[in-house]
Scaffold this motif. Structure first.
Motif, PDB file in Angstrom:
ATOM      1  N   GLN A 198       0.505  -1.342  -0.104  1.00  9.84           N
ATOM      2  CA  GLN A 198      -0.125  -0.062   0.221  1.00  9.84           C
ATOM      3  C   GLN A 198       1.083   1.290   0.347  1.00  9.84           C
ATOM      4  O   GLN A 198       1.975   1.275   1.025  1.00  9.84           O
ATOM      5  N   PHE A 199       0.554   1.592  -1.119  1.00 10.73           N
ATOM      6  CA  PHE A 199       0.975   3.526  -1.414  1.00 10.73           C
ATOM      7  C   PHE A 199       0.326   4.785  -0.768  1.00 10.73           C
ATOM      8  O   PHE A 199      -0.458   4.625  -1.733  1.00 10.73           O
ATOM      9  N   LYS A 200       0.632   5.520  -0.020  1.00 10.66           N
ATOM     10  CA  LYS A 200      -0.628   6.468  -0.152  1.00 10.66           C
ATOM     11  C   LYS A 200       0.183   7.733   0.740  1.00 10.66           C
ATOM     12  O   LYS A 200       2.083   8.085   0.961  1.00 10.66           O
ATOM     13  N   GLY A 201       0.768   8.767  -0.354  1.00 10.30           N
ATOM     14  CA  GLY A 201       1.260  10.429  -0.199  1.00 10.30           C
ATOM     15  C   GLY A 201       1.372  11.725  -0.716  1.00 10.30           C
ATOM     16  O   GLY A 201       0.596  11.371  -1.618  1.00 10.30           O
ATOM     17  N   VAL A 202       1.171  12.382  -0.443  1.00 11.06           N
ATOM     18  CA  VAL A 202       1.541  13.636  -1.503  1.00 11.06           C
ATOM     19  C   VAL A 202       3.084  13.383  -2.700  1.00 11.06           C
ATOM     20  O   VAL A 202       3.931  12.588  -2.330  1.00 11.06           O
ATOM     21  N   ILE A 203       2.591  14.008  -3.771  1.00 11.20           N
ATOM     22  CA  ILE A 203       2.881  13.563  -5.251  1.00 11.20           C
ATOM     23  C   ILE A 203       3.829  15.661  -5.473  1.00 11.20           C
ATOM     24  O   ILE A 203       3.037  16.071  -5.308  1.00 11.20           O
ATOM     25  N   PHE A 204       4.239  15.119  -6.331  1.00 12.56           N
ATOM     26  CA  PHE A 204       5.012  16.568  -6.690  1.00 12.56           C
ATOM     27  C   PHE A 204       5.434  16.295  -7.864  1.00 12.56           C
ATOM     28  O   PHE A 204       5.824  14.885  -8.256  1.00 12.56           O
ATOM     29  N   SER A 205       5.355  16.800  -9.003  1.00 11.41           N
ATOM     30  CA  SER A 205       5.711  16.612 -10.586  1.00 11.41           C
ATOM     31  C   SER A 205       6.211  18.161 -11.519  1.00 11.41           C
ATOM     32  O   SER A 205       5.244  19.415 -11.089  1.00 11.41           O
ATOM     33  N   LEU A 206       6.423  18.129 -12.197  1.00 17.05           N
ATOM     34  CA  LEU A 206       7.461  18.951 -13.017  1.00 17.05           C
ATOM     35  C   LEU A 206       7.610  18.598 -14.681  1.00 17.05           C
ATOM     36  O   LEU A 206       7.901  17.976 -15.021  1.00 17.05           O
ATOM     37  N   GLY A 207       6.319  19.507 -15.408  1.00 18.02           N
ATOM     38  CA  GLY A 207       6.037  18.679 -16.763  1.00 18.02           C
ATOM     39  C   GLY A 207       6.551  19.737 -17.686  1.00 18.02           C
ATOM     40  O   GLY A 207       6.152  21.707 -17.166  1.00 18.02           O
ATOM     41  N   PHE A 208       6.525  20.088 -19.512  1.00 12.25           N
ATOM     42  CA  PHE A 208       7.036  20.845 -19.950  1.00 12.25           C
ATOM     43  C   PHE A 208       5.028  20.851 -20.887  1.00 12.25           C
ATOM     44  O   PHE A 208       4.611  19.246 -21.539  1.00 12.25           O
ATOM     45  N   HIS A 209       4.549  21.807 -20.414  1.00 13.66           N
ATOM     46  CA  HIS A 209       3.091  22.104 -21.026  1.00 13.66           C
ATOM     47  C   HIS A 209       2.734  23.014 -22.262  1.00 13.66           C
ATOM     48  O   HIS A 209       3.802  23.750 -22.897  1.00 13.66           O
ATOM     49  N   HIS A 210       2.844  22.094 -23.668  1.00  9.40           N
ATOM     50  CA  HIS A 210       2.616  23.109 -25.323  1.00  9.40           C
ATOM     51  C   HIS A 210       1.710  23.556 -25.317  1.00  9.40           C
ATOM     52  O   HIS A 210       0.141  23.285 -24.977  1.00  9.40           O
TER      53      HIS A 210
END
Length: 134
Positions: free
Chosen positions: A122-134
């Motif tokens: 079981q995995f749970k928690g806060v996540i962060f991500s960085l991406g490129f948007h066109h």
């Protein structure tokens, strides 16, 4: 997901449902030190999944924020279940998209063979991500 169909779609967002397959692989080793014995096992499995996905852009003068989420999984009766859910808030600073959210994954799979094979992470928690948007 493997295939998604949007049932609602507009400039302010979408709502879709889909199907797909998740691939899981697990392995483990146990050692009895007093007897100097070890045992190992590996299991790989493909799981069918169904779920939903949405994205919403709040009505602002510029498209800067987005809220999105998804949930997918399936109950496999006496063999267990797979659940994966995620909710994010995104900030668009062109060309970058910064997202923060929460993710929950619960997997419970087991066989009826002897000896039984079982996996229950079981995995749970806060996540962060960085991406490129066109």
């Amino acid at each position: 997901m493997g295939y998604q169909h949007d049932v609602l779609s507009s400039p302010s967002g979408h709502l879709g449902f889909g199907t797909g397959v998740a691939y899981l692989g697990a392995s483990g080793t146990i050692q009895a030190q007093p007897l100097n014995q070890t045992a190992s096992s590996s299991v790989s499995i493909g799981l069918p999944l169904v779920g939903a996905d949405f994205r919403y852009f709040p009505p602002l003068p510029r498209r800067v924020f987005e809220i999105d989420g998804s949930a997918k999984g399936l109950d496999f009766g006496g063999y267990g279940h797979y659940i994966d859910a995620q909710m994010d808030l995104g900030l668009l600073m062109r060309p970058l998209l910064v997202q923060a959210g929460y993710r929950f994954t619960d997997i419970s799979l087991h066989s009826n063979s002897y000896p039984p094979n079982e996996i229950n992470p079981q995995f749970k928690g806060v996540i962060f991500s960085l991406g490129f948007h066109h």
